[in-house]
Scaffold this active site. Structure first.
Site, mmCIF file in Angstrom:
data_model
loop_
_atom_site.group_PDB
_atom_site.id
_atom_site.type_symbol
_atom_site.label_atom_id
_atom_site.label_comp_id
_atom_site.label_asym_id
_atom_site.label_seq_id
_atom_site.Cartn_x
_atom_site.Cartn_y
_atom_site.Cartn_z
ATOM 1 C CB CYS A 182 68.710 -22.135 -35.507
ATOM 2 S SG CYS A 182 68.326 -23.393 -36.727
HETATM 3 N N1 LIG Z 1 66.338 -23.978 -41.232
HETATM 4 C C1 LIG Z 1 67.529 -24.170 -40.697
HETATM 5 O O1 LIG Z 1 68.480 -23.461 -41.011
HETATM 6 C C2 LIG Z 1 67.771 -25.293 -39.694
HETATM 7 C C3 LIG Z 1 69.097 -25.652 -39.409
HETATM 8 C C4 LIG Z 1 69.339 -26.676 -38.520
HETATM 9 C C5 LIG Z 1 68.270 -27.296 -37.883
HETATM 10 N N2 LIG Z 1 66.971 -26.917 -38.155
HETATM 11 C C6 LIG Z 1 65.887 -27.646 -37.494
HETATM 12 O O2 LIG Z 1 65.338 -28.564 -38.439
HETATM 13 C C7 LIG Z 1 63.922 -28.722 -38.206
HETATM 14 C C8 LIG Z 1 63.169 -28.415 -39.482
HETATM 15 O O3 LIG Z 1 63.343 -27.051 -39.823
HETATM 16 P P1 LIG Z 1 63.099 -26.463 -41.282
HETATM 17 O O4 LIG Z 1 63.767 -25.137 -41.278
HETATM 18 O O5 LIG Z 1 63.459 -27.452 -42.318
HETATM 19 O O6 LIG Z 1 61.509 -26.288 -41.277
HETATM 20 P P2 LIG Z 1 60.597 -25.844 -42.525
HETATM 21 O O7 LIG Z 1 59.478 -25.081 -41.937
HETATM 22 O O8 LIG Z 1 61.445 -25.234 -43.595
HETATM 23 O O9 LIG Z 1 60.043 -27.216 -43.117
HETATM 24 C C9 LIG Z 1 59.389 -28.167 -42.374
HETATM 25 C C10 LIG Z 1 58.451 -28.957 -43.255
HETATM 26 O O10 LIG Z 1 57.853 -29.959 -42.434
HETATM 27 C C11 LIG Z 1 56.519 -30.131 -42.841
HETATM 28 N N3 LIG Z 1 55.773 -30.802 -41.775
HETATM 29 C C12 LIG Z 1 55.201 -30.283 -40.670
HETATM 30 N N4 LIG Z 1 54.652 -31.264 -39.929
HETATM 31 C C13 LIG Z 1 54.882 -32.425 -40.581
HETATM 32 C C14 LIG Z 1 54.572 -33.778 -40.309
HETATM 33 N N5 LIG Z 1 53.924 -34.125 -39.214
HETATM 34 N N6 LIG Z 1 54.958 -34.719 -41.202
HETATM 35 C C15 LIG Z 1 55.619 -34.368 -42.325
HETATM 36 N N7 LIG Z 1 55.939 -33.099 -42.628
HETATM 37 C C16 LIG Z 1 55.594 -32.141 -41.761
HETATM 38 C C17 LIG Z 1 56.058 -28.730 -43.141
HETATM 39 O O11 LIG Z 1 54.911 -28.743 -43.993
HETATM 40 C C18 LIG Z 1 57.306 -28.139 -43.834
HETATM 41 O O12 LIG Z 1 57.254 -28.310 -45.230
HETATM 42 C C19 LIG Z 1 63.605 -27.808 -37.026
HETATM 43 O O13 LIG Z 1 63.687 -28.543 -35.845
HETATM 44 C C20 LIG Z 1 64.720 -26.786 -37.065
HETATM 45 O O14 LIG Z 1 64.952 -26.219 -35.793
HETATM 46 C C21 LIG Z 1 66.705 -25.938 -39.071
#
Ligand SMILES: NC(=O)c1ccc[n+]([C@@H]2O[C@H](COP(=O)([O-])OP(=O)(O)OC[C@H]3O[C@@H](n4cnc5c(N)ncnc54)[C@H](O)[C@@H]3O)[C@@H](O)[C@H]2O)c1
Length: 439
Positions: free
Chosen positions: A278
Site C-alpha cells: 500500500c
Molecule cells: N494487503 C493489504 O494490506 C491491503 C490493504 C488494503 C488494500 N489493499 C489492496 O487490496 C488489493 C488486493 O491486495 P492483496 O494484498 O489482497 O493482494 P494479494 O496478492 O494478497 O492477493 C490477490 C489475489 O488475487 C488473485 N488474482 C489475481 N488476478 C485475479 C483475477 N483476475 N481474478 C481472480 N483472482 C485474481 C491472486 O492470485 C491473489 O491470490 C490491492 O489493490 C491492494 O492494494 C491491500
C-alpha cells in the site's frame, strides 16, 4: 438470479435481509478475510482465484495468508456457506461480486491488468439487479471509467441503470490485533444513490459501520488520501531522523514528548523505509492521475524520494558503526532481524529489507537473517542463510545485528545481550545498552 440485492424483507415486525450469494474475486490478504466475514455473516460465498494452487490449499482447510488462521478458515467453512473455485463458470450464481485483486505498479505506472481480468469474469456472469463492488486500491475514476465501461462493453448492462456498482476501499491492516474487518468503518461510494444503498446494505452485514459517500471517486480518493497521509508523515520523520542524528537529538524521545499533546498531533516513527502493498504504491496511483492533468503531486514525489533513500542511509549507518570498531563492511558478518515490511506479519512485499540486503551484499558483507514469521528470504535469486534464534550460540561470530522490523515475538533481550553491536532502525531498544545505536 435474484433481481434485488441486499434489501430487507418484512417478516412480522423484524426485517430479515434477503439471501445474498456473493462471489469474492482474489483470495489474498484482502479477499480471503472478506470471504470469511461474509460467510460468517450468513452470506453464501464463493471465493474465486485464478491461482488454482491457492484454491487447492484453501480447499484442504489451510490458509495461504499468514494473517488468516486455519482455525478461522475452519470456522467459516463450518457455516456450510463457503466454497472456493478457480473456475469462472462458478461465478454465475452470484448476485454480489466483490473484487479484491492486486493493483501493483509496472514500471512505476498503475497496472490494472488484474482488475481488468476480474471485471471481465464478472461481466460474463452479471445479471440485472446484481451488485459489483471494487475493493482494490486504485486511482479516482477507475470504477466509473474502466470498470463500468468494460462491463457495459461485455454485458451491455449499464451501471446505475441495470446493476449496482460501487467502490468500497479495503482498509484492512494485516496483523493489527485491535482493528479488523468488522470494527473498521467501510466507505461505500456508488455510481448512483441506489448503488450506494445496495452496497451499504451488503457491507452492513460484514462490518459495524458503513460510511456512504456521494460517488466512487470520493471513495477511491479517501483510500489514497489515507495512505498518502501515512507516506508523507513517515517521510517527514525519516528526514528528521537523519537531521536529528547530526544535531545529536533523540528523535524518538521528541516524538513521544510531542505525542503528549492531546490534539493536533499524531505520532509517526522513522524506520528503514516503507514496504508492503500500500504505502509505497498507492500514492503513485494518485500522482499518475494528476500527471494526466499536466500537474504534479509534489508532496508524494518528495516523500517517495526520502523514503526510498532510507535503505541506503541504514547501510551507511551500519558502515559507520563497524568503522568505529575498526571493522570494514567488506567481510563483516551481519544479521538482519525482522525482514517483513512491518511488525506482526510475514509479508515481504516491497520490504526495505531487500534493498538493505542488496546493498550489504554488494559491499561484501556476509549476511544472514532472522524472522519468526518468514520461511525464506531470497535476494535476487540468492536464498540467504537463516539464523534460527537470537541466542548466544547463533549470534557468536556476528559483528552487527540490524533490528529491521520489531516483531513483538522477537527475543530482544537476547539480541541486545548477544550481538556485539545493534543498529535499531525502529527505536525499540532505546537506552537498553551502549552497544545499541539508533538511526
Ligand atoms: N494487503 C493489504 O494490506 C491491503 C490493504 C488494503 C488494500 N489493499 C489492496 O487490496 C488489493 C488486493 O491486495 P492483496 O494484498 O489482497 O493482494 P494479494 O496478492 O494478497 O492477493 C490477490 C489475489 O488475487 C488473485 N488474482 C489475481 N488476478 C485475479 C483475477 N483476475 N481474478 C481472480 N483472482 C485474481 C491472486 O492470485 C491473489 O491470490 C490491492 O489493490 C491492494 O492494494 C491491500
Amino acid at each position: 438470479m435474484t433481481a434485488v440485492v441486499g434489501t430487507a424483507v418484512q417478516v412480522g415486525k423484524s426485517a430479515v435481509p434477503a439471501p445474498v450469494r456473493a462471489a469474492v474475486l482474489g483470495l489474498g490478504y484482502v479477499g480471503l478475510p472478506v470471504a470469511l466475514a461474509a460467510a460468517e455473516a450468513g452470506v453464501d460465498v464463493v471465493g474465486f482465484d485464478v491461482d488454482a494452487g491457492r484454491v487447492a490449499v484453501l480447499e484442504m482447510g489451510r490458509s495461504p495468508v499468514d494473517t488468516v488462521t486455519d482455525e478461522s478458515l475452519g470456522r467459516a467453512h463450518a457455516t456450510g456457506l463457503l466454497s472456493f473455485t478457480s473456475d469462472p463458470d462458478d461465478l454465475a450464481a452470484a448476485t454480489t461480486y466483490v473484487i479484491c485483486v492486486p493493483t501493483p505498479l509496472l514500471d512505476k505506472l498503475p497496472d490494472l491488468s488484474m482488475v481488468t481480468s476480474a471485471v471481465e469474469f464478472v461481466a460474463r456472469s452479471l445479471s440485472p439487479g446484481d451488485l459489483v463492488s471494487l475493493e482494490s486500491t486504485t486511482y479516482p475514476g477507475t470504477t466509473e471509467g474502466l470498470v463500468a465501461d468494460l462491463i457495459e462493453q461485455i454485458s451491455s448492462l449499464v451501471a446505475g441503470r441495470d446493476y449496482h456498482l460501487v467502490f468500497s476501499p479495503e482498509r484492512i491492516d494485516p496483523g493489527n490485533p485491535e482493528f479488523g474487518l468488522r470494527n473498521t468503518p467501510k466507505i461505500v461510494g456508488g455510481v448512483t444513490r441506489e448503488c450506494t444503498a445496495a452496497g451499504t446494505a451488503f457491507y452492513r452485514r460484514l462490518v459495524d459501520r458503513v460510511v456512504p459517500v456521494s460517488s466512487p471517486r470520493e471513495a477511491e480518493t479517501a483510500k489514497l488520501l489515507e495512505n498518502t497521509f501515512r507516506h508523507v508523515n513517515i517521510a517527514l520523520v525519516n528526514e528528521m531522523a537523519v537531521l536529528c542524528r547530526e544535531l545529536g537529538i533523540d528523535l524518538h524521545e521528541a516524538i513521544d514528548a510531542a505525542a503528549t499533546k492531546p490534539f493536533g498531533f499524531m505520532p509517526f516513527y522513522p524506520g528503514p523505509g516503507v514496504g508492503g502493498h500500500c504505502i509505497p504504491i498507492d500514492p503513485a496511483y494518485f500522482s499518475w492521475r494528476v500527471r494526466q492533468l499536466g500537474s504534479s503531486f509534489r508532496f508524494v514525489e518528495l516523500a517517495t524520494e526520502i523514503n526510498d533513500r532510507m535503505p541506503s542511509y541504514v547501510t551507511s549507518r551500519i558502515a559507520e558503526m563497524l568503522n568505529a570498531v575498526r571493522k570494514p563492511l567488506n567481510g563483516a558478518s551481519i544479521v538482519l532481524v525482522g525482514v517483513a515490511y512491518k511488525r506482526g506479519i510475514g509479508d515481504l512485499r516491497q520490504s526495505p529489507a531487500f534493498s538493505v540486503a542488496r546493498r550489504l551484499i554488494r559491499s561484501g558483507a556476509e549476511l544472514s537473517w532472522h524472522d519468526p514469521y518468514v520461511s525464506e528470504f531470497v535476494v535476487d535469486g540468492l536464498p540467504l542463510p537463516e539464523v534460527k534464534s537470537l541466542g548466544r550460540d547463533t549470534l557468536s561470530g556476528v559483528d552487527l545485528a540490524v533490528l529491521h522490523t520489531d516483531h513483538s515475538c522477537l527475543d530482544l533481550d537476547g539480541l541486545v545481550r548477544n550481538a556485539p553491536l545493534v543498529l535499531d532502525t525502529r527505536g525499540a531498544l532505546n537506552g537498553r545498552s551502549p552497544s545499541v545505536e539508533g538511526l
